[in-house]
Design a protein around this motif. Structure first.
Motif, PDB file in Angstrom:
ATOM      1  N   UNK A  60       7.652  -7.885  53.925  1.00 22.55           N
ATOM      2  CA  UNK A  60       6.370  -7.691  53.421  1.00 22.55           C
ATOM      3  C   UNK A  60       5.383  -8.450  54.177  1.00 22.55           C
ATOM      4  N   UNK A  61       5.587  -9.513  54.739  1.00 22.73           N
ATOM      5  CA  UNK A  61       4.633 -10.352  55.456  1.00 22.73           C
ATOM      6  C   UNK A  61       4.494  -9.452  56.855  1.00 22.73           C
ATOM      7  N   UNK A  62       5.629  -9.373  57.470  1.00 27.78           N
ATOM      8  CA  UNK A  62       5.754  -8.463  58.774  1.00 27.78           C
ATOM      9  C   UNK A  62       4.924  -7.142  58.680  1.00 27.78           C
ATOM     10  N   UNK A  63       5.240  -6.576  57.639  1.00 27.20           N
ATOM     11  CA  UNK A  63       4.588  -5.240  57.350  1.00 27.20           C
ATOM     12  C   UNK A  63       3.209  -5.336  57.280  1.00 27.20           C
ATOM     13  N   UNK A  64       2.417  -6.318  56.399  1.00 24.78           N
ATOM     14  CA  UNK A  64       1.068  -6.634  56.674  1.00 24.78           C
ATOM     15  C   UNK A  64       0.461  -7.159  57.812  1.00 24.78           C
ATOM     16  N   UNK A  65       1.311  -8.016  58.642  1.00 24.50           N
ATOM     17  CA  UNK A  65       0.657  -8.504  59.523  1.00 24.50           C
ATOM     18  C   UNK A  65       0.931  -7.571  60.733  1.00 24.50           C
ATOM     19  N   UNK A  66       1.691  -6.542  60.772  1.00 27.81           N
ATOM     20  CA  UNK A  66       1.665  -5.693  62.097  1.00 27.81           C
ATOM     21  C   UNK A  66       0.765  -4.597  61.928  1.00 27.81           C
ATOM     22  N   UNK A  67       0.365  -4.410  60.401  1.00 26.71           N
ATOM     23  CA  UNK A  67      -0.534  -3.510  60.010  1.00 26.71           C
ATOM     24  C   UNK A  67      -1.956  -3.935  60.298  1.00 26.71           C
ATOM     25  N   UNK A  68      -2.224  -5.200  60.538  1.00 21.77           N
ATOM     26  CA  UNK A  68      -3.651  -5.618  60.664  1.00 21.77           C
ATOM     27  C   UNK A  68      -3.692  -6.307  61.762  1.00 21.77           C
ATOM     28  N   UNK A  75       3.779  -6.596  67.679  1.00 25.32           N
ATOM     29  CA  UNK A  75       4.474  -5.835  66.543  1.00 25.32           C
ATOM     30  C   UNK A  75       6.016  -5.705  67.006  1.00 25.32           C
ATOM     31  N   UNK A  76       6.112  -5.275  67.990  1.00 28.81           N
ATOM     32  CA  UNK A  76       7.731  -5.059  68.300  1.00 28.81           C
ATOM     33  C   UNK A  76       8.440  -6.336  68.320  1.00 28.81           C
ATOM     34  N   UNK A  77       7.600  -7.552  68.774  1.00 27.03           N
ATOM     35  CA  UNK A  77       8.790  -8.808  68.614  1.00 27.03           C
ATOM     36  C   UNK A  77       8.865  -9.227  67.300  1.00 27.03           C
ATOM     37  N   UNK A  78       7.852  -9.089  66.309  1.00 27.84           N
ATOM     38  CA  UNK A  78       7.888  -9.336  64.861  1.00 27.84           C
ATOM     39  C   UNK A  78       9.120  -8.480  64.467  1.00 27.84           C
ATOM     40  N   UNK A  79       9.032  -7.097  64.612  1.00 24.95           N
ATOM     41  CA  UNK A  79      10.071  -6.250  64.032  1.00 24.95           C
ATOM     42  C   UNK A  79      11.522  -6.653  64.774  1.00 24.95           C
ATOM     43  N   UNK A  80      11.705  -6.810  65.905  1.00 29.65           N
ATOM     44  CA  UNK A  80      12.850  -7.054  66.744  1.00 29.65           C
ATOM     45  C   UNK A  80      13.193  -8.429  66.089  1.00 29.65           C
ATOM     46  N   UNK A  81      12.368  -9.342  65.769  1.00 32.28           N
ATOM     47  CA  UNK A  81      13.123 -10.728  65.287  1.00 32.28           C
ATOM     48  C   UNK A  81      13.515 -10.433  64.029  1.00 32.28           C
ATOM     49  N   UNK A  82      12.977  -9.720  63.022  1.00 28.26           N
ATOM     50  CA  UNK A  82      13.227  -9.309  61.527  1.00 28.26           C
ATOM     51  C   UNK A  82      14.599  -8.488  61.764  1.00 28.26           C
ATOM     52  N   UNK A  83      14.939  -7.613  62.697  1.00 28.77           N
ATOM     53  CA  UNK A  83      16.150  -6.720  62.745  1.00 28.77           C
ATOM     54  C   UNK A  83      17.115  -7.651  63.084  1.00 28.77           C
TER      55      UNK A  83
END
Length: 133
Positions: A60-68, A75-83
């Motif tokens: 949820x935090x990554x979703x809102x952070x990357x959206x804003x 964005x790709x770094x946050x999602x890659x780290x999460x994945x």
């Protein structure tokens, strides 16, 4: 909307930090439990479920952070780290591959740093900043 923009990175940093503490503390807690008990029954269900709680909060935090954010590279770094973090947690549950325990610290620390950087980059005082329109 301003509250979500500012708080998503704080929430992400907090969740990632708690996840890191959880990962560091787990071996020590089980060592204490094993030495205090006459039999080892494994980790409690509530302790094992914390992994999934942290993953949901982080999502949820990554979703809102990357959206804003206006930083396209974050964005790709946050999602890659999460994945990677999610893959490691799932791998620990199903034991598909033998991965050293310290590897989980890398994406957790990366998420902390990325959320902090994004928060420091985007210090909004109005609803019109740090949003891709």
């Amino acid at each position: 909307m301003l509250l979500i923009k500012q708080k998503s990175d704080i929430l992400g940093t907090f969740a990632s930090s708690l996840c890191l503490v959880h990962c560091i503390a787990t071996p020590f807690l089980f060592l204490v439990q094993a030495s205090a008990a006459t039999f080892y029954s494994g980790p409690p269900v509530w302790w094992k479920s914390l992994d999934y709680v942290f993953l949901v909060i982080s999502f949820l935090a990554i979703f809102w952070s990357t959206k804003n954010t206006t930083l396209k590279w974050i964005k790709p770094l946050l999602w890659s780290s999460y994945t990677v973090l999610t893959a490691i947690v799932i791998n620990e549950k199903i034991e598909l591959f033998s991965i050293p325990e310290f590897v989980i610290y890398i994406p957790a620390i990366a998420l902390i740093i990325l959320h902090l950087y994004n928060r420091n980059h985007c210090k909004c005082t109005t609803d019109n900043c740090c949003v891709i329109k």
